[in-house]
Design a protein around this motif. Sequence first.
Motif, PDB file in Angstrom:
ATOM      1  N   THR A 163       0.848  -1.190   0.000  1.00  0.00           N
ATOM      2  CA  THR A 163       0.000   0.000   0.000  1.00  0.00           C
ATOM      3  C   THR A 163       0.883   1.238   0.000  1.00  0.00           C
ATOM      4  O   THR A 163       1.627   1.470   0.962  1.00  0.00           O
ATOM      5  CB  THR A 163      -0.915   0.030   1.237  1.00  0.00           C
ATOM      6  OG1 THR A 163      -1.704  -1.162   1.280  1.00  0.00           O
ATOM      7  CG2 THR A 163      -1.815   1.249   1.196  1.00  0.00           C
ATOM      8  N   PRO A 164       0.854   2.043  -1.065  1.00  0.00           N
ATOM      9  CA  PRO A 164       1.610   3.300  -1.053  1.00  0.00           C
ATOM     10  C   PRO A 164       1.016   4.255  -0.015  1.00  0.00           C
ATOM     11  O   PRO A 164      -0.203   4.387   0.093  1.00  0.00           O
ATOM     12  CB  PRO A 164       1.432   3.838  -2.477  1.00  0.00           C
ATOM     13  CG  PRO A 164       0.944   2.682  -3.287  1.00  0.00           C
ATOM     14  CD  PRO A 164       0.172   1.817  -2.352  1.00  0.00           C
ATOM     15  N   LEU A 165       1.866   4.903   0.739  1.00  0.00           N
ATOM     16  CA  LEU A 165       1.424   5.850   1.755  1.00  0.00           C
ATOM     17  C   LEU A 165       1.763   7.267   1.315  1.00  0.00           C
ATOM     18  O   LEU A 165       2.819   7.500   0.720  1.00  0.00           O
ATOM     19  CB  LEU A 165       2.090   5.550   3.099  1.00  0.00           C
ATOM     20  CG  LEU A 165       1.858   4.142   3.675  1.00  0.00           C
ATOM     21  CD1 LEU A 165       2.625   3.981   4.980  1.00  0.00           C
ATOM     22  CD2 LEU A 165       0.367   3.880   3.887  1.00  0.00           C
ATOM     23  N   ASP A 166       0.901   8.188   1.606  1.00  0.00           N
ATOM     24  CA  ASP A 166       1.143   9.590   1.276  1.00  0.00           C
ATOM     25  C   ASP A 166       1.996  10.213   2.382  1.00  0.00           C
ATOM     26  O   ASP A 166       1.614  11.206   3.010  1.00  0.00           O
ATOM     27  CB  ASP A 166      -0.186  10.329   1.120  1.00  0.00           C
ATOM     28  CG  ASP A 166      -0.005  11.719   0.512  1.00  0.00           C
ATOM     29  OD1 ASP A 166       1.068  11.948  -0.092  1.00  0.00           O
ATOM     30  OD2 ASP A 166      -0.907  12.552   0.653  1.00  0.00           O
ATOM     31  N   GLU A 167       3.152   9.592   2.606  1.00  0.00           N
ATOM     32  CA  GLU A 167       4.057  10.013   3.676  1.00  0.00           C
ATOM     33  C   GLU A 167       5.476  10.091   3.120  1.00  0.00           C
ATOM     34  O   GLU A 167       6.179   9.077   3.060  1.00  0.00           O
ATOM     35  CB  GLU A 167       4.016   9.034   4.856  1.00  0.00           C
ATOM     36  CG  GLU A 167       2.658   8.887   5.515  1.00  0.00           C
ATOM     37  CD  GLU A 167       2.680   7.839   6.620  1.00  0.00           C
ATOM     38  OE1 GLU A 167       3.795   7.405   6.999  1.00  0.00           O
ATOM     39  OE2 GLU A 167       1.598   7.461   7.105  1.00  0.00           O
ATOM     40  N   PRO A 168       5.924  11.258   2.681  1.00  0.00           N
ATOM     41  CA  PRO A 168       7.310  11.376   2.212  1.00  0.00           C
ATOM     42  C   PRO A 168       8.290  11.188   3.362  1.00  0.00           C
ATOM     43  O   PRO A 168       7.958  11.428   4.531  1.00  0.00           O
ATOM     44  CB  PRO A 168       7.374  12.792   1.647  1.00  0.00           C
ATOM     45  CG  PRO A 168       6.260  13.522   2.313  1.00  0.00           C
ATOM     46  CD  PRO A 168       5.181  12.518   2.590  1.00  0.00           C
ATOM     47  N   PHE A 169       9.479  10.728   3.024  1.00  0.00           N
ATOM     48  CA  PHE A 169      10.526  10.583   4.047  1.00  0.00           C
ATOM     49  C   PHE A 169      11.805  11.223   3.518  1.00  0.00           C
ATOM     50  O   PHE A 169      11.977  11.413   2.306  1.00  0.00           O
ATOM     51  CB  PHE A 169      10.763   9.115   4.406  1.00  0.00           C
ATOM     52  CG  PHE A 169      11.301   8.276   3.277  1.00  0.00           C
ATOM     53  CD1 PHE A 169      12.672   8.119   3.078  1.00  0.00           C
ATOM     54  CD2 PHE A 169      10.436   7.624   2.404  1.00  0.00           C
ATOM     55  CE1 PHE A 169      13.165   7.347   2.042  1.00  0.00           C
ATOM     56  CE2 PHE A 169      10.924   6.842   1.362  1.00  0.00           C
ATOM     57  CZ  PHE A 169      12.293   6.706   1.172  1.00  0.00           C
ATOM     58  N   ASP A 170      12.685  11.574   4.421  1.00  0.00           N
ATOM     59  CA  ASP A 170      13.966  12.178   4.054  1.00  0.00           C
ATOM     60  C   ASP A 170      14.985  11.069   3.828  1.00  0.00           C
ATOM     61  O   ASP A 170      15.440  10.419   4.776  1.00  0.00           O
ATOM     62  CB  ASP A 170      14.455  13.126   5.159  1.00  0.00           C
ATOM     63  CG  ASP A 170      13.559  14.346   5.291  1.00  0.00           C
ATOM     64  OD1 ASP A 170      13.056  14.809   4.253  1.00  0.00           O
ATOM     65  OD2 ASP A 170      13.356  14.817   6.430  1.00  0.00           O
ATOM     66  N   ARG A 171      15.315  10.834   2.567  1.00  0.00           N
ATOM     67  CA  ARG A 171      16.294   9.796   2.242  1.00  0.00           C
ATOM     68  C   ARG A 171      17.674  10.284   2.654  1.00  0.00           C
ATOM     69  O   ARG A 171      18.102  11.388   2.288  1.00  0.00           O
ATOM     70  CB  ARG A 171      16.272   9.516   0.738  1.00  0.00           C
ATOM     71  CG  ARG A 171      17.107   8.311   0.310  1.00  0.00           C
ATOM     72  CD  ARG A 171      16.990   8.130  -1.199  1.00  0.00           C
ATOM     73  NE  ARG A 171      17.602   6.922  -1.661  1.00  0.00           N
ATOM     74  CZ  ARG A 171      18.894   6.782  -1.954  1.00  0.00           C
ATOM     75  NH1 ARG A 171      19.702   7.827  -1.795  1.00  0.00           N
ATOM     76  NH2 ARG A 171      19.375   5.620  -2.384  1.00  0.00           N
TER      77      ARG A 171
END
Length: 324
Positions: A205-213
């Motif tokens: 499930t793709p989440l609409d939660e960006p993360f800092d790579r």
Amino acid sequence: MRASRLLSVLLLLQAHGRLTAADLATRLEVSVRTIYRDVEALHAAGIPLYGEAGHDGGYRLVEGWQTRLTGLTAEEADRLLFAGLPGPAAELGYQSVVAAVQLKVRAALPTPLADRAARLEQRFHLDTPGWYSDGDPSPHLAEAAEAVWREHRIRVRYRSWRGEVTRVLEPYGLVLKGGRWYVVAARPGRAEPATYRVNQILDLTPLDEPFDRPDFDLPAWWNAHVVAFRAGLHRDEAAVRLSPHGFARLREIGSDVVVAAAEASAGPPDEAGWVRAVIPIESLTHAHGDLLRLGAEVEVLSPEPLRRRLTETAAALTALYPSP
């Protein structure tokens, strides 16, 4: 969409010299009637394109004419890495974009270099899956790739060796190893990433939660991971006797580490040509399966539990296949 196809018609004719309407329709996945309409549109635009009738006929560009409209789109530039990997590109859903990249790059080359590229394509082919595998298809590979690209978290239901687990992951990258896809991802709040085989993802499930790579070097991390994996793989050893055929077979099917150890430890052959050697093993279960592939061309001398397992298997096979 049509403008892109018209450019593709031009580039195909520029790269191949002459193509029939059927050839163009097949390559562009449209009908022959659509190609006829495209050719009329190119004529109307003043492109010096003409057709030849007969068995060897087809469409050609006037000799010496060449389009310079070969600029890559942003998406095509992104997929340039996969230009020599048609199989993985198709698995990721990039096949049509990569085909456009290859076409534009070839059209931009001077004729001598374009001819060399065409010869190279006909002489070298990269087929990543092993002989006994058709690759590693997964319905979630494209979604995983999209999450890697967008730097968004995903929720996965995953089949691990402990059973099914649910994880929220921050995917750093995808790796293709031996025809199998792996996603390298970290769990939120944990610094060290881990590998997850994409084929074992049961639900994503793709989440609409960006993360800092983080500043993460995927090739360097993967190479270190492989070295550590190999170092911890063989934790025990077995003493064996190998027939000449068994030793030859071991060289065919054994890993480099096992073959090197067997060759380094092999003693002088006995009267029947058999030799004693010591080989590293990962576990009793893995060694049991690997050594069964050598059949009666190997005898395990130690450890005793491995020898006992093979003895029991041999007895079970004898009972299953009794002598006439």
